[in-house]
Design an enzyme around this catalytic site. Structure first.
Site, mmCIF file in Angstrom:
data_model
loop_
_atom_site.group_PDB
_atom_site.id
_atom_site.type_symbol
_atom_site.label_atom_id
_atom_site.label_comp_id
_atom_site.label_asym_id
_atom_site.label_seq_id
_atom_site.Cartn_x
_atom_site.Cartn_y
_atom_site.Cartn_z
ATOM 1 N N ASP A 109 -35.768 57.434 94.235
ATOM 2 C CA ASP A 109 -35.097 56.130 94.285
ATOM 3 C C ASP A 109 -33.582 56.266 94.145
ATOM 4 O OD1 ASP A 109 -37.723 55.311 94.369
ATOM 5 O OD2 ASP A 109 -37.806 54.780 92.266
ATOM 6 N N SER A 115 -36.649 49.237 93.437
ATOM 7 C CA SER A 115 -35.711 50.033 92.634
ATOM 8 C C SER A 115 -34.506 49.252 92.133
ATOM 9 C CB SER A 115 -35.222 51.255 93.423
ATOM 10 O OG SER A 115 -36.293 52.082 93.702
ATOM 11 N N SER A 116 -34.753 48.068 91.615
ATOM 12 C CA SER A 116 -33.640 47.288 91.058
ATOM 13 C C SER A 116 -33.024 48.022 89.866
ATOM 14 C CB SER A 116 -34.109 45.900 90.649
ATOM 15 O OG SER A 116 -35.111 45.998 89.665
HETATM 16 C C1 GLA Z 1 -41.572 55.076 91.899
HETATM 17 C C2 GLA Z 1 -40.764 56.220 91.306
HETATM 18 C C3 GLA Z 1 -40.421 57.252 92.364
HETATM 19 C C4 GLA Z 1 -41.662 57.685 93.147
HETATM 20 C C5 GLA Z 1 -42.444 56.466 93.611
HETATM 21 C C6 GLA Z 1 -43.745 56.848 94.269
HETATM 22 O O1 GLA Z 1 -40.787 54.346 92.790
HETATM 23 O O2 GLA Z 1 -39.574 55.729 90.720
HETATM 24 O O3 GLA Z 1 -39.807 58.353 91.757
HETATM 25 O O4 GLA Z 1 -42.460 58.554 92.401
HETATM 26 O O5 GLA Z 1 -42.722 55.575 92.539
HETATM 27 O O6 GLA Z 1 -43.498 57.485 95.467
#
Ligand code: GLA
Length: 399
Positions: free
Chosen positions: A193, A147-148
């Site tokens: 995230d 999640s950068s």
């Molecule tokens: C990505 C998305 C999240 C989630 C995951 C799977 O990280 O950004 O919202 O759906 O995939 O769990």
């Protein structure tokens, strides 16, 4: 002061100096937002289900200064100036700018789309944003599935929330950054995230109900139990704007509709799935099982028990690999190699199709697991993975 806090403060100091060099005076402040690892609860968030992520000790920093009209006669009013020290492609400083009033979905690309998306979302929600200058830095690896991009969005929204006195709650900011991601950047992602980055607590994971955004902090005392979470970044690029992620989302929505529910959250764990086609049945089975595993994991951690954690993580991986089909050869190999070398559990984390897997390991086994994973990748001719441990860190805020 802990070493981690000290490290962030010294990064913020350097950023402040660089901001002054670039824009001619110091920022109004520096804000930090962490990346995340999802411990368990994958592809459940957009099904209104449950997730159990934690914020990690790797973060984006945003140095921000508001630029009210007329403050800098050289720059046209309404222009946001951006600079990034971590420009994902290439080295050195990358600079961009956009006009607040000319924002339409997709009008800014690359890393600049994340701050632009936040401005777009705030304006759409009725919060006028004045011009500002921004300098970004990040230690969250780009493209690793940690999640950068959400860390950048969250750093920007917490900065603007403070500077403009908007008094937005965490849940509001999570929804606004999700809007930025969905409507401006064009990735149909859920709410996990951003929520992890905003609501994380040091030493804890976040048990989040993605329908209500009710969050409960769950202790994750890894070090006290001699345990660590090892991230294994496969360096296989993934993108949630590609077809795979939205196809999974569509399958889940289709499954819920056939079962007569608004979302899979409302389908009981023992529902009769025989009316679904085989593929949809597998997708739905994953989501129902995964929600159950999240609940079990949270309950175990609340009770102070860590010994069943590994099994739950590994079961989640099997379900993502076989039923949800979002793993890939490199993620499966990382998981297998780590387990064979003594990890207590392992799974892919995040959306899948690349990115990272995590392994729950005994600290004493770290070297042996690292060596085994690297050797396994070499043996298959895959790119060398990047391995590092992470700790559950505090959520976003002013440095
Ligand atoms: C990505 C998305 C999240 C989630 C995951 C799977 O990280 O950004 O919202 O759906 O995939 O769990």
């Amino acid at each position: 002061m802990s070493a981690a806090v000290q490290a962030v403060q010294s990064r913020a100091q350097i950023l402040t100096g660089q901001f002054a060099e670039i824009y001619g005076s110091e920022p109004d402040g520096v804000w930090r937002a962490p990346g995340r690892v999802n411990l368990i609860g994958e592809h459940t968030d957009y099904n209104n289900g449950f997730v159990l992520p934690f914020a990690i000790d790797r973060s984006a920093l945003a140095a921000v200064r508001l630029r009210p009209p007329g403050r800098d006669p050289e720059v046209p009013d309404g222009v946001v100036r951006l600079a990034s020290r971590y420009a994902p492609k290439g080295h050195g400083l990358s600079r961009e700018e956009f006009s607040i009033h000319g924002l339409t979905p997709g009008s800014t690309e690359g890393w600049a789309a994340y701050p632009a998306g936040v401005v777009y979302a705030l304006e759409a929600a009725g919060f006028p944003v004045p011009a500002f200058d921004l300098l970004l830095d990040s230690t969250v690896p780009v493209g690793a599935g940690l999640s950068s991009s959400h860390a950048v969005e969250v750093a920007v929204i917490v900065a603007l929330n403070d500077l403009l006195g908007l008094e937005l709650e965490h849940a509001d900011m999570a929804r606004l950054t999700q809007y930025a991601e969905n409507r401006y950047v064009g990735a149909p992602t859920g709410i996990m995230d951003q929520s992890a980055s905003l609501m994380g607590r040091e030493g804890s994971a976040l048990f989040l109900d993605c329908r209500s955004l009710a969050a409960e902090t769950v202790p994750l005392p890894l070090a006290e139990h001699g345990l660590a979470v090892l991230v294994m970044d496969t360096r296989v690029a993934h993108s949630h704007s590609d077809g795979g992620y939205s196809a999974r989302r569509a399958s889940c929505e289709h499954g819920a509709a056939v079962l007569g529910a608004d979302s899979l959250r409302d389908v009981p764990a023992d529902a009769d799935l025989s009316g679904l086609d085989a593929e949809t049945r597998r997708r739905v089975r994953h989501v129902l099982g995964e929600n159950r595993r999240v609940g079990q994991t949270a309950a175990e951690l609340q009770a102070g028990r860590m010994d069943t954690l590994g099994q739950l993580l590994t079961a989640s991986h099997a379900s993502l690999r076989d039923d949800f089909e979002v793993s890939c050869a490199e993620l499966d190999l990382a998981v297998e190699a780590a387990l064979t070398a003594g990890a207590l559990g392992a799974r892919m984390t995040g959306g899948g199709f690349g990115g990272s897997a995590i392994a729950l390991i005994r600290c004493a086994d770290e070297e042996q697991v690292r060596t085994a994973v690297l050797a396994a990748f070499q043996g298959r001719g895959f790119r060398e993975p990047v391995l590092f441990t992470v700790l559950p860190a505090a959520g976003a805020g002013r440095v």
